[in-house]
Scaffold this motif. Structure first.
Motif, PDB file in Angstrom:
ATOM      1  N   TYR A 128       0.844  -1.202   0.000  1.00 31.08           N
ATOM      2  CA  TYR A 128       0.000   0.000   0.000  1.00 31.08           C
ATOM      3  C   TYR A 128       0.874   1.244   0.000  1.00 31.08           C
ATOM      4  O   TYR A 128       2.044   1.209   0.376  1.00 31.08           O
ATOM      5  CB  TYR A 128      -0.903   0.035   1.243  1.00 31.08           C
ATOM      6  N   VAL A 130       0.444   5.413   1.217  1.00 33.20           N
ATOM      7  CA  VAL A 130      -0.335   6.557   1.721  1.00 33.20           C
ATOM      8  C   VAL A 130       0.447   7.817   1.382  1.00 33.20           C
ATOM      9  O   VAL A 130       1.650   7.902   1.638  1.00 33.20           O
ATOM     10  CB  VAL A 130      -0.599   6.530   3.256  1.00 33.20           C
ATOM     11  N   ASP A 305      -4.021   7.796   8.337  1.00 30.21           N
ATOM     12  CA  ASP A 305      -4.252   6.854   7.229  1.00 30.21           C
ATOM     13  C   ASP A 305      -3.309   5.661   7.315  1.00 30.21           C
ATOM     14  O   ASP A 305      -3.716   4.519   7.121  1.00 30.21           O
ATOM     15  CB  ASP A 305      -4.049   7.556   5.876  1.00 30.21           C
ATOM     16  N   MET A 309      -4.499   1.887   8.166  1.00 27.61           N
ATOM     17  CA  MET A 309      -4.196   0.747   7.291  1.00 27.61           C
ATOM     18  C   MET A 309      -3.523  -0.378   8.079  1.00 27.61           C
ATOM     19  O   MET A 309      -3.863  -1.547   7.937  1.00 27.61           O
ATOM     20  CB  MET A 309      -3.228   1.186   6.191  1.00 27.61           C
ATOM     21  N   THR A 321      -8.673   1.849  -0.043  1.00 29.82           N
ATOM     22  CA  THR A 321      -7.785   2.684  -0.865  1.00 29.82           C
ATOM     23  C   THR A 321      -8.619   3.490  -1.844  1.00 29.82           C
ATOM     24  O   THR A 321      -9.793   3.171  -2.066  1.00 29.82           O
ATOM     25  CB  THR A 321      -6.756   1.828  -1.621  1.00 29.82           C
ATOM     26  N   SER A 324      -4.439   4.158  -7.310  1.00 26.80           N
ATOM     27  CA  SER A 324      -3.193   3.389  -7.324  1.00 26.80           C
ATOM     28  C   SER A 324      -2.079   4.176  -8.003  1.00 26.80           C
ATOM     29  O   SER A 324      -2.341   5.120  -8.757  1.00 26.80           O
ATOM     30  CB  SER A 324      -3.405   2.058  -8.043  1.00 26.80           C
ATOM     31  N   LYS A 333      -1.732  -0.025  -4.541  1.00 27.05           N
ATOM     32  CA  LYS A 333      -2.991   0.562  -4.076  1.00 27.05           C
ATOM     33  C   LYS A 333      -2.695   1.721  -3.123  1.00 27.05           C
ATOM     34  O   LYS A 333      -1.857   1.585  -2.223  1.00 27.05           O
ATOM     35  CB  LYS A 333      -3.847  -0.487  -3.369  1.00 27.05           C
ATOM     36  N   ALA A 334      -3.386   2.847  -3.350  1.00 32.17           N
ATOM     37  CA  ALA A 334      -3.002   4.048  -2.602  1.00 32.17           C
ATOM     38  C   ALA A 334      -4.175   4.776  -1.981  1.00 32.17           C
ATOM     39  O   ALA A 334      -5.308   4.690  -2.454  1.00 32.17           O
ATOM     40  CB  ALA A 334      -2.269   4.995  -3.541  1.00 32.17           C
ATOM     41  N   LYS A 335      -3.867   5.504  -0.906  1.00 30.73           N
ATOM     42  CA  LYS A 335      -4.819   6.439  -0.309  1.00 30.73           C
ATOM     43  C   LYS A 335      -4.162   7.808  -0.367  1.00 30.73           C
ATOM     44  O   LYS A 335      -3.017   7.970   0.065  1.00 30.73           O
ATOM     45  CB  LYS A 335      -5.109   6.021   1.140  1.00 30.73           C
TER      46      LYS A 335
END
Ligand code: BGC
Length: 366
Positions: A128, A130, A305, A309, A321, A324, A333-335
């Motif tokens: 992931y 962030v 965040d 996660m 998320t 990406s 996969k991103a936030k």
């Protein structure tokens, strides 16, 4: 009898507590490991503080280690944390590519890897990411220069972050998105980069082209390097590239040292300079009119965040998320979090009234 029972239950609780503590301290004691790039920049000390605040009431144990600008130290830190039994590793890499080796070790141990603020590139060992919206950071910086420039022929000084940091490309790309049309229409004249000048008619730059410009105007995220470059640039140009100038400075640390150099040049009558991170020293500079703006990235949100996660992973849930990022090997996969422009106009409302900083940490706030 009642008294005896109470004594017994108190003893029982005490014994259980001792047993629990000793179980915790013998292996498997850290659940989340956090590795940050350097203690030498206030930005990352801010992150450490915000992590500590967020973790005060947490049931999970965490440990934060700093890499001090060294990929070797970063890998060592990751190994230390793996040996402490972490289940989740949060890393803001010193060098995007070099960090791969460390996180691959973690992945082999089944640890979930979260890339924090800076993307770890060219490896599939990242689960992931962030981050703040880094393109938006650059666009906000460029737009601020546009909004504060008058007429045409304004000398534009370009500076960038370290090429080992993927964000440096994103920030510059964002700035270029908005500045390029204003260079093409004559509002700005590039003062300090022949590579940028050669590309000034191209609206979209490839990674290689961005790399060429960065190679020329990088600060390496180092205020001293920024200062040296600014001095060299001002020595090289004639009076026609001084007067009222616009300066794209990538972050607060470099902005302050570049601003100091421009302020001490008798032929520079006025300068507008960007920044990012809302570092305390730069907020004072903004209040004093020595730095024009900063891009406020609310580290509390990023920490929330990242820890959110991590806790989801520890609880066996799938983190949420919103998009990406291609890291050159996989789509991670991103936030993503938004950013806010801060200047003299809104420093009080955004940073003081919001509780981010205390008013008494600054002088001259009205
Ligand atoms: C971060 C900035 C920081 C810079 C230098 C970037 O990756 O996003 O907030 O100023 O690195 O440390």
């Amino acid at each position: 009898m009642k008294k005896g029972l109470r004594l017994f239950s108190m003893l029982f609780v005490a014994i259980m507590t001792v047993l629990l503590i000793s179980a915790c301290s013998s292996g498997g004691e850290v659940s989340v490991g956090i590795v940050l790039p350097t203690k030498d920049e206030p930005r990352w000390v801010q992150d450490e503080e915000r992590f500590k605040e967020a973790l005060e009431d947490s049931d999970y144990t965490t440990e934060i280690l700093f890499s001090q600008g060294s990929s070797a130290k970063e890998k060592e830190n990751i190994e230390t944390l793996i040996n402490k039994g972490i289940d989740v590793l949060i890393v803001a890499p010193h060098d995007a590519g070099a960090a791969g080796a460390g996180v691959e070790l973690a992945k082999e141990e089944g640890i979930t890897v979260i890339s924090y603020d800076r993307l770890i590139t060219d490896t599939d060992a990242v689960d992931y990411y962030v981050t703040f919206d880094s393109i938006a950071v650059g666009e906000a910086q460029g737009q601020y220069l546009i909004d504060n420039a008058e007429g045409t022929g304004n000398p534009l000084y370009l500076y960038a972050g370290a090429a080992s940091d993927n964000n440096a490309f994103l920030f510059f790309e964002g700035a270029w998105n908005v500045l390029q049309p204003k260079i093409a229409d004559g509002t700005f004249v590039i003062a300090n980069s022949s590579e940028a000048e050669a590309l000034q008619d191209k609206a979209e730059l490839t990674r290689d082209e961005l790399g060429k410009i960065l190679g020329q105007v990088t600060t390496e995220w180092d205020p001293n390097e920024a200062k040296n470059k600014a001095q060299t640039h001002l020595t090289a140009v004639g009076a026609d590239l001084k007067g009222d100038v616009s300066i794209l400075a990538p972050n607060d640390g470099t902005a302050r040292s570049i601003a100091d150099v421009f302020a001490s040049d008798g032929e520079v009558t006025n300068y507008v300079v960007t920044g990012q991170d809302a570092e305390k020293a730069s907020i004072q500079y903004v209040i004093d009119g020595k730095q024009s703006m900063t891009v406020f990235k609310d580290v509390r949100t990023l920490v929330e965040d990242a820890m959110g996660m991590a806790v989801d992973v520890l609880d066996g849930d799938t983190p949420e998320t919103t998009g990406s990022y291609d890291n050159g090997s996989i789509d991670v996969k991103a936030k993503q979090t938004d950013v806010i422009v801060v200047d003299q106009e809104n420093v009080q409302s955004e940073l003081i009234d919001s509780g981010y900083y205390e008013a008494d940490e600054f002088e001259g706030l009205d």
